[in-house]
Write a protein that holds these residues in place. Structure first.
Motif, PDB file in Angstrom:
ATOM      1  N   LEU A 118      90.788 -70.479  64.359  1.00 22.55           N
ATOM      2  CA  LEU A 118      90.978 -69.056  64.062  1.00 22.55           C
ATOM      3  C   LEU A 118      90.145 -68.625  62.869  1.00 22.55           C
ATOM      4  O   LEU A 118      89.584 -67.518  62.846  1.00 22.55           O
ATOM      5  CB  LEU A 118      92.462 -68.781  63.799  1.00 22.55           C
TER       6      LEU A 118
ATOM      7  N   TYR B 199      92.173 -56.694  71.519  1.00 15.77           N
ATOM      8  CA  TYR B 199      92.516 -56.560  70.104  1.00 15.77           C
ATOM      9  C   TYR B 199      92.408 -55.099  69.665  1.00 15.77           C
ATOM     10  O   TYR B 199      93.223 -54.622  68.859  1.00 15.77           O
ATOM     11  CB  TYR B 199      91.599 -57.434  69.256  1.00 15.77           C
TER      12      TYR B 199
ATOM     13  N   ASP C 149      86.482 -68.543  63.861  1.00  8.99           N
ATOM     14  CA  ASP C 149      86.194 -67.492  64.843  1.00  8.99           C
ATOM     15  C   ASP C 149      85.973 -66.135  64.207  1.00  8.99           C
ATOM     16  O   ASP C 149      85.594 -65.181  64.893  1.00  8.99           O
ATOM     17  CB  ASP C 149      87.361 -67.401  65.842  1.00  8.99           C
ATOM     18  N   ARG C 150      86.178 -66.042  62.910  1.00  6.67           N
ATOM     19  CA  ARG C 150      86.029 -64.756  62.238  1.00  6.67           C
ATOM     20  C   ARG C 150      84.588 -64.471  61.837  1.00  6.67           C
ATOM     21  O   ARG C 150      84.323 -63.572  61.044  1.00  6.67           O
ATOM     22  CB  ARG C 150      86.945 -64.687  61.007  1.00  6.67           C
TER      23      ARG C 150
ATOM     24  N   ILE D 178      88.297 -64.549  74.782  1.00  2.00           N
ATOM     25  CA  ILE D 178      89.285 -63.466  74.789  1.00  2.00           C
ATOM     26  C   ILE D 178      88.565 -62.134  74.570  1.00  2.00           C
ATOM     27  O   ILE D 178      87.851 -61.969  73.585  1.00  2.00           O
ATOM     28  CB  ILE D 178      90.340 -63.692  73.693  1.00  2.00           C
TER      29      ILE D 178
ATOM     30  N   LEU E  51      95.630 -67.973  75.106  1.00  2.00           N
ATOM     31  CA  LEU E  51      95.119 -69.296  74.732  1.00  2.00           C
ATOM     32  C   LEU E  51      96.007 -70.427  75.253  1.00  2.00           C
ATOM     33  O   LEU E  51      95.672 -71.600  75.068  1.00  2.00           O
ATOM     34  CB  LEU E  51      95.022 -69.386  73.203  1.00  2.00           C
TER      35      LEU E  51
ATOM     36  N   LEU F  31      88.857 -69.107  72.168  1.00  2.00           N
ATOM     37  CA  LEU F  31      88.944 -67.852  71.419  1.00  2.00           C
ATOM     38  C   LEU F  31      87.775 -66.932  71.719  1.00  2.00           C
ATOM     39  O   LEU F  31      87.931 -65.705  71.752  1.00  2.00           O
ATOM     40  CB  LEU F  31      89.019 -68.146  69.917  1.00  2.00           C
TER      41      LEU F  31
ATOM     42  N   THR G  67      96.479 -63.283  71.251  1.00  2.00           N
ATOM     43  CA  THR G  67      95.725 -64.538  71.151  1.00  2.00           C
ATOM     44  C   THR G  67      96.461 -65.710  71.791  1.00  2.00           C
ATOM     45  O   THR G  67      95.922 -66.403  72.663  1.00  2.00           O
ATOM     46  CB  THR G  67      95.432 -64.860  69.675  1.00  2.00           C
TER      47      THR G  67
ATOM     48  N   GLN H  27      99.138 -59.433  66.641  1.00  2.00           N
ATOM     49  CA  GLN H  27      98.005 -59.653  67.538  1.00  2.00           C
ATOM     50  C   GLN H  27      97.918 -61.125  67.960  1.00  2.00           C
ATOM     51  O   GLN H  27      97.628 -61.444  69.115  1.00  2.00           O
ATOM     52  CB  GLN H  27      96.698 -59.232  66.859  1.00  2.00           C
ATOM     53  N   PHE H  28      98.203 -62.015  67.000  1.00  2.00           N
ATOM     54  CA  PHE H  28      98.146 -63.439  67.327  1.00  2.00           C
ATOM     55  C   PHE H  28      99.233 -63.809  68.335  1.00  2.00           C
ATOM     56  O   PHE H  28      98.975 -64.491  69.326  1.00  2.00           O
ATOM     57  CB  PHE H  28      98.314 -64.274  66.053  1.00  2.00           C
TER      58      PHE H  28
END
Length: 310
Positions: free
Chosen positions: A107, A201, A110-111, A196, A223, A193, A219, A214-215
């Motif tokens: 996570l 989002y 992935d940002r 998605i 997932l 990830l 997510t 949101q997670f």
């Protein structure tokens, strides 16, 4: 239609059949090494071990058929049950921790961090080295009597001594080692990830969902197939853990059998005590247990794994 054209049409199927025949022969030639390896290294030893599981065999003498005696022997074998307890604790604690750390790092990566490829490689490296003898020896240096961790705790007034020789902490060190090798599931989580859709989002943000919501609602549900895949792989791998326990405990199973993993006990019976019949029976019990646990995972997956069409 001219006579020449008719002859060409008749000849074409023959040419195609000839080429297909040649390709088939070439395929068999290239597959032969794999087939020989499968038969000699996997299939034949597998069937031989199944036969030996019902015999009394010590390598030096011929196998003696004993029926289910090896399996009855397990019921009263205290070390067998000790190895089962140690292995179950290891699997039930280390696998969730490993997957949790892997998902957390995925996570974060992935940002859109700069140098993502470098971070991904750095985090994946422990997965390549975690099951090696060198890393197991390094673990002895870190957690041994004069290791870095006991010395650091000593500065805080906590005298632990060798954490590998303490029955209360020996298994914990191996759980930490397995958790540290989260690189492989992390890369798989990261790939999941990336699949998605961002529109989900955006829609969640429009509805007022914060990052946590949101997670949990976007997510994690999408997932779940990746979580399930990693869970199966890491559970099977954890049940087969051997190198770390063997190197850290010098093959003895540690103090008070605290690191006597099931695979290590199979090794002791087969290659230390030379009781190959009992070792084969133990190995088949492990195979059956892994197959049963995997089947249960698949049966329960329909209640929590979301594939998008259910």
């Amino acid at each position: 239609m001219t006579r020449g054209a008719a002859q060409d049409q008749q000849a074409n199927p023959r040419r195609r059949a000839f080429h297909m025949n040649r390709q088939g022969k070439a395929a068999h030639v290239f597959l032969t090494p794999w087939l020989l390896g499968f038969l000699l290294v996997t299939a034949i030893p597998l069937l031989a071990s199944l036969y030996l599981a019902f015999t009394n065999y010590n390598i030096l003498d011929s196998p003696e058929w004993t029926g289910l005696e090896n399996f009855r022997r397990m019921a009263g074998d205290e070390q067998f049950w000790a190895s089962v307890r140690v292995t179950l604790v290891y699997v039930l604690v280390s696998v969730p921790l490993q997957l949790a750390f892997a998902l957390l790092l995925a996570l974060i990566l992935d940002r859109g961090l700069r140098g993502l490829a470098l971070y991904r490689s750095a985090f994946y490296l422990p997965s390549l080295l975690g099951t090696s003898v060198a890393i197991a020896i390094l673990w002895r240096v870190i957690f041994g009597d004069q290791g870095l961790i006991p010395q650091a705790l000593g500065l805080l007034g906590i005298d632990t001594g060798s954490m590998l020789q303490n029955p209360k902490t020996a298994l914990l060190t191996l759980i930490v080692l397995n958790t540290w090798t989260f690189g492989s599931p992390m890369v798989i989580f990261l790939a999941g990830l990336r699949q998605i859709p961002g529109e989900l989002y955006e829609a969640a943000r429009v509805d007022g969902a914060n990052v946590v919501r949101q997670f949990w609602h976007v997510t994690l549900p999408l997932l779940t197939p990746i979580v399930f895949f990693n869970l199966i792989l890491q559970t099977i791998g954890a049940f087969q853990t051997f190198t770390q326990a063997h190197v850290v405990s010098d093959g003895t199973g540690g103090p008070a059998n605290s690191t006597l993993f099931y695979t290590l006990y199979v090794y002791q019976q087969g290659f230390v005590s030379y009781d190959m019949g009992y070792a084969s029976a133990l190995a088949w019990v492990l195979l059956a247990a892994i197959a049963a646990i995997t089947a249960v995972h698949f049966l329960l997956s329909k209640y929590w794994v979301f594939y998008g069409d259910n």
